[in-house]
Design a protein around this motif. Structure first.
Motif, PDB file in Angstrom:
ATOM      1  N   GLU A  17     -29.781  17.343 -17.882  1.00 56.84           N
ATOM      2  CA  GLU A  17     -28.771  17.826 -16.704  1.00 56.84           C
ATOM      3  C   GLU A  17     -27.439  17.757 -17.067  1.00 56.84           C
ATOM      4  OE1 GLU A  17     -31.222  15.561 -16.262  1.00 56.84           O
ATOM      5  OE2 GLU A  17     -32.954  16.645 -15.084  1.00 56.84           O
ATOM      6  N   ALA A  18     -26.913  16.834 -17.828  1.00 55.24           N
ATOM      7  CA  ALA A  18     -25.606  16.431 -18.258  1.00 55.24           C
ATOM      8  C   ALA A  18     -25.215  17.699 -19.262  1.00 55.24           C
ATOM      9  CB  ALA A  18     -25.613  15.076 -18.754  1.00 55.24           C
ATOM     10  N   VAL A  19     -26.165  17.828 -19.976  1.00 57.80           N
ATOM     11  CA  VAL A  19     -25.676  18.940 -20.991  1.00 57.80           C
ATOM     12  C   VAL A  19     -25.776  20.363 -20.048  1.00 57.80           C
ATOM     13  CG1 VAL A  19     -26.448  20.347 -22.921  1.00 57.80           C
ATOM     14  CG2 VAL A  19     -26.702  17.925 -22.929  1.00 57.80           C
ATOM     15  N   VAL A  20     -26.394  20.591 -19.318  1.00 56.41           N
ATOM     16  CA  VAL A  20     -26.433  21.919 -18.420  1.00 56.41           C
ATOM     17  C   VAL A  20     -25.033  21.875 -17.651  1.00 56.41           C
ATOM     18  CG1 VAL A  20     -27.254  23.122 -16.528  1.00 56.41           C
ATOM     19  CG2 VAL A  20     -29.134  21.923 -18.423  1.00 56.41           C
ATOM     20  N   TRP A  21     -24.698  20.822 -16.947  1.00 51.62           N
ATOM     21  CA  TRP A  21     -23.479  21.053 -16.118  1.00 51.62           C
ATOM     22  C   TRP A  21     -22.323  20.873 -17.055  1.00 51.62           C
ATOM     23  CZ3 TRP A  21     -23.047  22.316 -11.598  1.00 51.62           C
ATOM     24  CH2 TRP A  21     -24.147  22.323 -10.544  1.00 51.62           C
ATOM     25  N   ARG A  41     -28.035  14.401 -27.671  1.00 45.59           N
ATOM     26  CA  ARG A  41     -27.763  13.538 -28.549  1.00 45.59           C
ATOM     27  C   ARG A  41     -26.408  12.758 -28.833  1.00 45.59           C
ATOM     28  NH1 ARG A  41     -28.813  15.952 -34.386  1.00 45.59           N
ATOM     29  NH2 ARG A  41     -29.266  13.839 -35.103  1.00 45.59           N
ATOM     30  N   HIS A  42     -25.618  13.429 -28.186  1.00 44.37           N
ATOM     31  CA  HIS A  42     -24.251  12.767 -28.194  1.00 44.37           C
ATOM     32  C   HIS A  42     -24.557  11.309 -27.444  1.00 44.37           C
ATOM     33  CE1 HIS A  42     -21.968  16.222 -29.535  1.00 44.37           C
ATOM     34  NE2 HIS A  42     -22.581  16.910 -28.896  1.00 44.37           N
ATOM     35  N   PRO A  43     -23.479  10.525 -27.978  1.00 41.84           N
ATOM     36  CA  PRO A  43     -23.828   8.860 -27.450  1.00 41.84           C
ATOM     37  C   PRO A  43     -23.234   8.750 -25.869  1.00 41.84           C
ATOM     38  CG  PRO A  43     -22.061   9.130 -29.100  1.00 41.84           C
ATOM     39  CD  PRO A  43     -22.585  10.325 -29.037  1.00 41.84           C
ATOM     40  N   SER A  44     -22.443   9.755 -25.512  1.00 40.50           N
ATOM     41  CA  SER A  44     -21.817   9.538 -24.435  1.00 40.50           C
ATOM     42  C   SER A  44     -21.322  10.976 -23.675  1.00 40.50           C
ATOM     43  CB  SER A  44     -20.543   8.596 -24.393  1.00 40.50           C
ATOM     44  OG  SER A  44     -19.576   9.406 -25.160  1.00 40.50           O
ATOM     45  N   ALA A  45     -20.939  11.127 -22.482  1.00 47.69           N
ATOM     46  CA  ALA A  45     -20.500  12.182 -21.808  1.00 47.69           C
ATOM     47  C   ALA A  45     -19.083  12.767 -22.451  1.00 47.69           C
ATOM     48  CB  ALA A  45     -20.470  12.043 -20.234  1.00 47.69           C
TER      49      ALA A  45
END
Length: 342
Positions: A17-21, A41-45
């Motif tokens: 969901e974080a990637v989608v938003w 795969r990113h370690p943080s937002a």
């Protein structure tokens, strides 16, 4: 030994969901399934944001001035692969005809990656120094699985390829890269020459770059590709460059690449496994070598002026991969050339 990148999580660390938003808010579109998989795969937002809307590189003022020491020859202009000197990796060099030609000699397709640039730049310097010829002798440090030994052997050069002994591989972080060589088998390139000729012209030996054996002498050239930043700290790498000159005949050429800190001439990264060299470190080394009678090639710190030169690659790394951010520092590759006194 190839450039060791900071580890990227093998397993996803962000929810889909974080990637989608992030795609919706920052790019105004929906991500594909492949993009969701990659960017989780990113370690943080924050790392995700910077990958989608990357920061751009701006030339700092401290990079523009001549060296403090008159012993360090200097120029500041877009560097060229066709006329190599001690220089940074820049986008324009990938567009030169020489770049495609050098890639062909190592049987690789050209791509905007600084590691490939290092191979091409090293070979360009060796050609300029008239080392790529039958009967010349070349010593490679930390060769890993790079194509340079086979390319040189295909032109009749007698090559001694070396890499770290097994007992020091773990201490310098090479065991995790899977790029460490232990014999000639990983260095042969069938597309460049036949195996019998390769084994006739190339040898392998385990060598600790922090303790170069005294019997390695009288080579026409020595080289390393992004190795000496892994030797234990800034001073250890600089000492290696100086010590490598002892392996050369008088007038022989040392050709080394390493990590160059583009963001600061003060703060930098220094760990036992990876260090980023500042301008002041490089200039200090060249001045020291010049004072001892060695000939240092002019230093050109022009970082490039094309849009691609402003791009900073962040984990998970992709192309173009010229300027890189890792552990809070922005770096690129620098090549250094020093000719032994005499």
């Amino acid at each position: 030994m190839l450039f060791s990148r900071p580890a990227v999580p093998a397993e996803p660390s962000l929810p889909p969901e974080a990637v989608v938003w992030a795609f919706r808010l920052l790019l105004g579109r929906e991500p594909s399934e492949a993009e969701i998989k990659t960017h989780r795969r990113h370690p943080s937002a924050e790392a995700l944001r910077r990958a989608l809307v990357p920061d751009t590189y701006r030339i700092p003022v401290w990079l523009l001035s001549p060296p403090a020491s008159p012993l360090v020859p200097w120029l500041f202009e877009p560097p060229r692969l066709s006329h190599p000197t001690s220089q940074l990796c820049t986008a324009a060099q990938f567009d030169e005809p020489d770049y495609a030609a050098w890639c062909a000699t190592i049987a690789e397709a050209p791509r905007p990656h600084r590691k490939q640039w290092e191979f091409c730049w090293i070979l360009a310097v060796l050609r300029a120094a008239d080392v790529i010829r039958p009967g010349a002798r070349a010593l490679g440090f930390g060769v890993g699985n790079e194509p340079i030994p086979a390319m040189l052997a295909s032109h009749g050069v007698q090559v001694l390829a070396t890499d770290a002994p097994a007992e020091v591989v773990g201490t310098q972080g090479w065991s995790e890269t899977q790029q460490h060589a232990s014999d000639l088998s990983g260095l042969y390139r069938a597309e460049l020459l036949d195996e019998a000729s390769f084994r006739q012209r190339a040898r392998f030996r385990a060598v600790d770059m922090n303790a170069i054996p005294g019997d390695l002498r009288d080579f026409d050239a020595c080289w390393s590709s992004c190795c000496f930043e892994h030797l234990g700290g800034l001073a250890a790498g600089l000492d290696f460059v100086e010590n490598s000159l002892e392996t050369l005949r008088p007038g022989g050429i040392a050709v080394h690449t390493t990590e160059f800190n583009l963001g600061s001439n003060d703060a930098t990264l220094e760990t036992p496994g990876l260090s980023y060299y500042r301008r002041r470190d490089i200039e200090g080394l060249l001045e020291r070598l010049a004072r001892r009678g060695h000939m240092v090639w002019p230093l050109n710190l022009h970082p490039g002026d094309s849009p691609l030169d402003a791009h900073i690659d962040v984990p998970p790394y992709a192309l173009p991969h010229l300027k890189v951010e890792a552990m809070g520092q922005v770096s690129t590759s620098i090549g250094l050339v020093v000719q032994r006194a005499g």
